[in-house]
Design an enzyme around this catalytic site. Structure first.
Site, mmCIF file in Angstrom:
data_model
loop_
_atom_site.group_PDB
_atom_site.id
_atom_site.type_symbol
_atom_site.label_atom_id
_atom_site.label_comp_id
_atom_site.label_asym_id
_atom_site.label_seq_id
_atom_site.Cartn_x
_atom_site.Cartn_y
_atom_site.Cartn_z
ATOM 1 N N LYS A 132 -13.514 5.350 -3.534
ATOM 2 C CA LYS A 132 -12.783 6.202 -4.501
ATOM 3 C C LYS A 132 -14.563 6.752 -5.282
ATOM 4 C CE LYS A 132 -8.618 4.970 -5.531
ATOM 5 N NZ LYS A 132 -7.899 6.289 -6.134
ATOM 6 N N LYS A 212 -5.129 9.221 7.312
ATOM 7 C CA LYS A 212 -3.648 8.218 6.440
ATOM 8 C C LYS A 212 -3.219 9.131 5.577
ATOM 9 C CE LYS A 212 -4.286 5.666 3.428
ATOM 10 N NZ LYS A 212 -4.111 4.056 2.329
ATOM 11 N N LYS A 215 0.084 9.786 -0.988
ATOM 12 C CA LYS A 215 0.327 10.905 -1.648
ATOM 13 C C LYS A 215 -1.091 11.502 -2.200
ATOM 14 C CE LYS A 215 4.551 10.676 -3.179
ATOM 15 N NZ LYS A 215 5.022 9.283 -3.919
HETATM 16 P P1 TYM Z 1 -0.532 0.945 -1.553
HETATM 17 O O1 TYM Z 1 -0.094 1.790 -2.684
HETATM 18 O O2 TYM Z 1 -2.121 2.031 -1.909
HETATM 19 O O3 TYM Z 1 0.379 1.203 -0.899
HETATM 20 C C1 TYM Z 1 1.067 0.117 -0.373
HETATM 21 C C2 TYM Z 1 1.764 -0.644 0.864
HETATM 22 O O4 TYM Z 1 1.655 0.754 1.656
HETATM 23 C C3 TYM Z 1 0.631 0.983 3.403
HETATM 24 N N1 TYM Z 1 0.637 2.160 3.728
HETATM 25 C C4 TYM Z 1 0.279 2.229 4.414
HETATM 26 N N2 TYM Z 1 0.775 1.512 5.690
HETATM 27 C C5 TYM Z 1 0.705 2.346 6.647
HETATM 28 N N3 TYM Z 1 0.302 3.743 7.090
HETATM 29 C C6 TYM Z 1 -0.460 4.134 5.543
HETATM 30 N N4 TYM Z 1 -0.210 5.467 5.929
HETATM 31 C C7 TYM Z 1 -0.454 3.689 4.256
HETATM 32 N N5 TYM Z 1 -0.208 3.891 3.295
HETATM 33 C C8 TYM Z 1 0.784 3.110 2.813
HETATM 34 C C9 TYM Z 1 -0.179 -0.216 2.464
HETATM 35 O O5 TYM Z 1 -0.839 -0.677 3.318
HETATM 36 C C10 TYM Z 1 0.160 -1.222 1.095
HETATM 37 O O6 TYM Z 1 1.188 -2.311 2.047
HETATM 38 N N6 TYM Z 1 -3.927 -2.505 -3.156
HETATM 39 C C11 TYM Z 1 -2.542 -1.892 -2.183
HETATM 40 C C12 TYM Z 1 -1.457 -2.700 -3.818
HETATM 41 C C13 TYM Z 1 -2.051 -4.053 -3.782
HETATM 42 C C14 TYM Z 1 -1.631 -5.423 -3.068
HETATM 43 C C15 TYM Z 1 -1.658 -6.119 -3.999
HETATM 44 C C16 TYM Z 1 -1.412 -5.265 -1.615
HETATM 45 C C17 TYM Z 1 -2.073 -4.639 -5.127
HETATM 46 N N7 TYM Z 1 -1.984 -5.937 -5.215
HETATM 47 C C18 TYM Z 1 -1.300 -7.507 -4.102
HETATM 48 C C19 TYM Z 1 -0.946 -6.610 -1.478
HETATM 49 C C20 TYM Z 1 -0.859 -8.089 -2.127
HETATM 50 C C21 TYM Z 1 -2.611 -0.910 -2.616
HETATM 51 O O7 TYM Z 1 -2.597 0.111 -3.648
HETATM 52 O O8 TYM Z 1 -1.703 0.102 -2.131
#
Ligand code: TYM
Length: 343
Positions: A132, A212, A215
């Site tokens: 970031k 990866k 969005k």
């Molecule tokens: P986020 O919103 O970026 O993604 C949500 C979930 O989707 C998975 N993901 C992917 N998995 C495989 N390949 C990809 N290209 C891909 N893009 C997204 C992410 O691994 C995730 O599981 N920090 C977290 C949100 C969060 C969270 C939590 C997760 C906040 N509190 C507590 C678990 C437990 C995030 O930004 O996910």
């Protein structure tokens, strides 16, 4: 696809429940709008599966999103779209609890308390913080640094132990475990250590075939979108860059399109063989993938459109979810305040 360089991680075996570790699953997802293929293959499929096996809690993390999204209307709209996506893709409010993070503000109180056991050096090392700093250099707000502490609070406030996520969240999960250990060491055994649960596609690469799917990069396949959008996105996918001519043999093990076929049919070995022997061309393989993705997600897309036409239904589900969790969050906060000397 799962990144070709990485072996896929099999879903974790179901661990045994004990009286001291009630098995609960929790995961969070950012309100990034409509869910994409990476979200579904990497995480949401496991959310859906685990709701039948454990008590399951899923959260749309709007507090986290504020570290990058600053337009209130955009945040509200994306929160609605993500909620509708999750329900359309199979979360069932009868079998799991779905809610919005800011509707249970105890998360931020616990997040603050956990910052006091978390060394800053742990947070500065976090890969997403470093990313970031590069991607939004004019907006390195404090929330970006403490982001993983709030994530730990999200999980442990419900004393969840299983966290279905994609591989990109592994470092955050490791940090959550360290924070739990630091808290338990200082104040006595309070939280169980959570662990990540991966699908067979822990890293789904984007249409560029390199990074990866995300969005923010703009390399997604929007599985709940119009068929024509999905077709365009799949047809734009980068395949094996060394296969120049239609007659060149392909390398399905490095081709994102070939790898993604694993999740949309039993004949993927045949498809891979066709590429390897140049019986089929990349364009044919992409066309087939696009049609299979469209067919696979057609029922979910219908549910998604139906939910978007009835936003009050979605709002009701989210409100009820947050209400259901109130006593659990309150009990954890009472215990934590007591242990930390705030009572
Ligand atoms: P986020 O919103 O970026 O993604 C949500 C979930 O989707 C998975 N993901 C992917 N998995 C495989 N390949 C990809 N290209 C891909 N893009 C997204 C992410 O691994 C995730 O599981 N920090 C977290 C949100 C969060 C969270 C939590 C997760 C906040 N509190 C507590 C678990 C437990 C995030 O930004 O996910």
């Amino acid at each position: 696809m799962t990144s070709p360089a990485q072996p896929s991680t099999a879903p974790a075996a179901k661990p045994a429940a004990t009286a001291s570790t009630p098995l609960k699953t929790f995961s969070g997802i950012q309100p990034s709008g409509v869910a994409h293929l990476g979200n579904d293959l990497g995480a949401i499929r496991n959310y859906v599966k685990l709701q039948d096996e454990y008590e399951a809690i899923y959260c749309i993390v709007d507090y986290h999103a504020l570290t990058s999204t600053h337009d209130p209307d955009v945040l509200r709209e994306r929160t609605r779209d993500m909620a509708a996506s999750l329900l359309a893709l199979g979360l069932d409010p009868e079998r799991c609890t779905l809610f919005v993070q800011s509707h249970r503000p105890e998360h931020t109180e616990l997040g603050w308390l956990l910052t006091t056991v978390t060394p800053v050096s742990w947070l500065e090392r976090t890969p997403t913080y470093k990313e970031k700093r590069e991607s939004q250099p004019d907006d390195i707000n404090h929330g970006l640094l403490t982001y993983p502490v709030l994530q730990a609070a999200d999980i442990v406030i419900y004393k969840a132990t299983l966290v279905p996520v994609g591989r990109d969240q592994a470092a955050h999960l490791e940090l959550s475990r360290e924070i739990v250990r630091a808290f338990n060491n200082r104040y006595g055994e309070t939280f169980p250590e959570p662990r990540a649960v991966f699908t067979e596609a822990p890293t789904v690469l984007g249409t560029d075939g390199v990074r990866k799917m995300s969005k923010s990069i703009g390399n997604t396949i929007d599985v709940l979108g119009e068929p024509e959008t999905i077709r365009k996105q799949v047809m734009s996918m980068v395949t094996d860059t060394q296969r120049i001519l239609r007659t060149d043999p392909g390398r399905p093990e490095v081709c994102n399109v070939c790898q993604l076929h694993r999740f949309f049919g039993d004949d993927y070995l045949e498809i891979q063989d066709g590429e390897r022997t140049a019986r089929t061309g990349c364009v044919d393989t992409k066309r087939l993938l696009a049609e299979r993705i469209i067919r696979h997600y057609a029922p979910a897309r219908e549910r998604y459109l139906e939910l978007q036409a009835h936003p009050e239904r979605v709002a009701g589900i989210l409100e009820e979810g947050a209400d259901r969790l109130r006593p659990v969050a309150a009990a954890t906060m009472a215990e934590v305040r007591e242990k930390m000397g705030l009572r």
